[in-house]
Write an enzyme that holds these catalytic residues in place. Structure first.
Site, PDB file in Angstrom:
ATOM      1  CG  HIS A  65      -7.506  -0.415  28.388  1.00 18.33           C
ATOM      2  ND1 HIS A  65      -7.661   0.326  27.667  1.00 18.33           N
ATOM      3  CD2 HIS A  65      -8.530  -0.830  28.110  1.00 18.33           C
ATOM      4  CE1 HIS A  65      -8.584   0.852  26.733  1.00 18.33           C
ATOM      5  NE2 HIS A  65      -9.101  -0.078  27.173  1.00 18.33           N
ATOM      6  CG  ASP A  66      -2.721  -5.567  33.067  1.00 17.11           C
ATOM      7  OD1 ASP A  66      -0.947  -4.607  32.250  1.00 17.11           O
ATOM      8  OD2 ASP A  66      -2.319  -5.621  34.241  1.00 17.11           O
ATOM      9  CB  SER A  75       2.591  -3.862  30.942  1.00 15.08           C
ATOM     10  OG  SER A  75       1.245  -4.397  30.295  1.00 15.08           O
ATOM     11  N   PRO A 156      -9.304  -3.740  20.809  1.00 12.64           N
ATOM     12  CG  PRO A 156     -10.728  -5.894  21.698  1.00 12.64           C
ATOM     13  CD  PRO A 156      -9.746  -4.645  22.352  1.00 12.64           C
ATOM     14  CB  THR A 187     -23.630  -2.960  32.466  1.00 15.30           C
ATOM     15  OG1 THR A 187     -24.725  -2.885  33.698  1.00 15.30           O
ATOM     16  CG2 THR A 187     -22.620  -4.210  33.632  1.00 15.30           C
ATOM     17  CG  ASP A 238     -27.160  -0.913  30.832  1.00 12.54           C
ATOM     18  OD1 ASP A 238     -28.154  -0.672  30.205  1.00 12.54           O
ATOM     19  OD2 ASP A 238     -27.335  -1.708  32.240  1.00 12.54           O
ATOM     20  CG  ASP A 246     -28.233  -4.183  35.340  1.00 12.35           C
ATOM     21  OD1 ASP A 246     -27.582  -3.644  34.142  1.00 12.35           O
ATOM     22  OD2 ASP A 246     -29.303  -3.507  36.051  1.00 12.35           O
TER      23      ASP A 246
END
Ligand SMILES: *[C@@H]1O[C@H](CO)[C@@H](O)[C@H](O)[C@H]1NC(C)=O
Ligand SMILES: *[C@@H]1O[C@H](CO)[C@@H](O)[C@H](O)[C@H]1NC(C)=O
Ligand SMILES: *[C@@H]1O[C@H](CO)[C@@H](O)[C@H](O)[C@H]1NC(C)=O
Length: 322
Positions: A65-66, A75, A156, A187, A238, A246
């Site tokens: 996210h940074d 930030s 996203p 995961t 996961d 993994d």
């Protein structure tokens, strides 16, 4: 750029060196200025993840996210009434106190030397190692940014189409392969029911669930997230292996056991399916391929819109500018 041959070699050499020093990061940037830097970050992350494993996905996600908002410049760590931290998609981030703890130890050991942006980049790697990943060498030398705006936050999202996901990655210089590989970080991730609830009962107004979900798995998800239930409940992305870094996440995608719609679509779309397919397999070779590729894409991501040299600053504390 054109190189003029009449420029004397020593001058050109100096210019080249200066450019290199300003414009890039390198492994071991703190070797001479703060030789304990990487050891200190690792030990802080180690204790945190031992205390609560969810710090590992928390810090990995925080780094992601940074980097996606104005580059990997810490930030995300800045406080403020309209800083990135306050944006909806960042509301569940976990691990700020771990980065602060590492910074505070580093300020004692080598005051004013190690950037918060580098601490976060190192901590993301160390988090992955703590939950079973093999890790990668982290180039350092990032500087901390001076600006953090919630209005610039666009990641996203869990309902994004493959096209939208690809476009958002391409905007940051990352390709479709990086997308599939970095999503593999799920995961060790968890997501709240609200992010995928729309798939379980009445998908896109069809009155039936998302047909991409395996029948047995659908029963499991409906039990975890009943209609009208607690939307904040967190579910492993996961299934059966959320505490291990993994490649089983990719096998789950193939088997209709993807939790987020955006993840599940990576199997439905031929462009991404063939990349997902390449990571599926129970052998050590498959695991190590995933680890190696993950490290490679993380390093690529960690260079988005770099601030180096004289740009930005080295913060004294990570939650505010100097
Ligand atoms: C720092 O030390 C490591 C390990 O000895 C080495 O691999 C790396 O190249 C060094 N980096 C710099 C910039 O000196
Ligand atoms: C770890 O942190 C998560 C999220 O903050 C929390 O729900 C969970 O109870 C914690 N686990 C332990 C063992 O403290
Ligand atoms: C499913 O969604 C559609 C469109 O939003 C709506 O018209 C329909 O009534 C919903 N069905 C149920 C069973 O809630």
């Amino acid at each position: 750029m054109e190189v003029h041959t009449h420029i004397k070699t020593p001058f050109l050499f100096v210019v080249l060196l200066a450019t290199l020093a300003l414009g890039s990061t390198r492994v071991g940037f703190y070797n001479t200025t703060c030789s304990q830097a990487e050891t200190i970050v690792r030990s802080v992350v180690e204790s945190a993840v031992r205390l609560n494993q969810t710090f590992a996905p928390g810090i990995l996600q925080m780094f992601f996210h940074d980097c996606f908002v104005s580059g990997c410049d810490a930030s995300i760590l800045l406080d403020g009434s309209s800083s990135e931290k306050t944006a909806g998609p960042n509301s569940l981030l976990k691990g700020f106190e771990v980065i602060d703890a590492a910074k505070s130890m580093l300020e004692t050991a080598c005051p004013g030397v190690v950037s918060c942006a580098d601490i976060l980049a190192l901590a993301a790697r160390d988090s992955v190692v703590q939950v079973g990943g093999t890790g990668w060498a982290v180039p350092t030398g990032r500087r901390d940014g001076l600006v953090s705006l919630a209005s610039e936050v666009t990641f996203p999202g869990p309902k994004d189409s493959v096209d939208d996901q690809i476009v958002k990655f391409v905007k940051k210089g990352l390709n479709t392969k990086d997308l599939v590989i970095l999503v593999g970080g799920h995961t060790i991730g968890r997501a709240s029911c609200t992010t995928f609830h729309h798939r379980l009962y009445n998908y896109s107004g069809t009155n039936v669930p998302d047909p991409a979900i395996d029948h047995t798995f659908l029963r499991h998800l409906r039990t975890m997230c009943p209609e009208g239930g607690d939307g904040a409940r967190r579910v492993a992305l996961d299934t059966d292996s959320v505490n291990n870094f993994d490649n089983s996440f990719y096998g789950n995608l193939r088997d209709g056991r993807g939790v987020l719609e955006s993840d599940s679509l990576l199997w439905s779309d031929p462009r991404t399916q063939k990349i997902v397919q390449g990571f599926i397999g129970g052998s050590r070779r498959h695991q190590s391929k995933f680890n190696k590729m993950f490290g490679r894409s993380m390093v690529k991501m960690s260079k988005i819109e770099l601030k180096t040299g004289k740009q930005g600053e080295i913060r004294r504390v990570c939650n505010k500018i100097n």
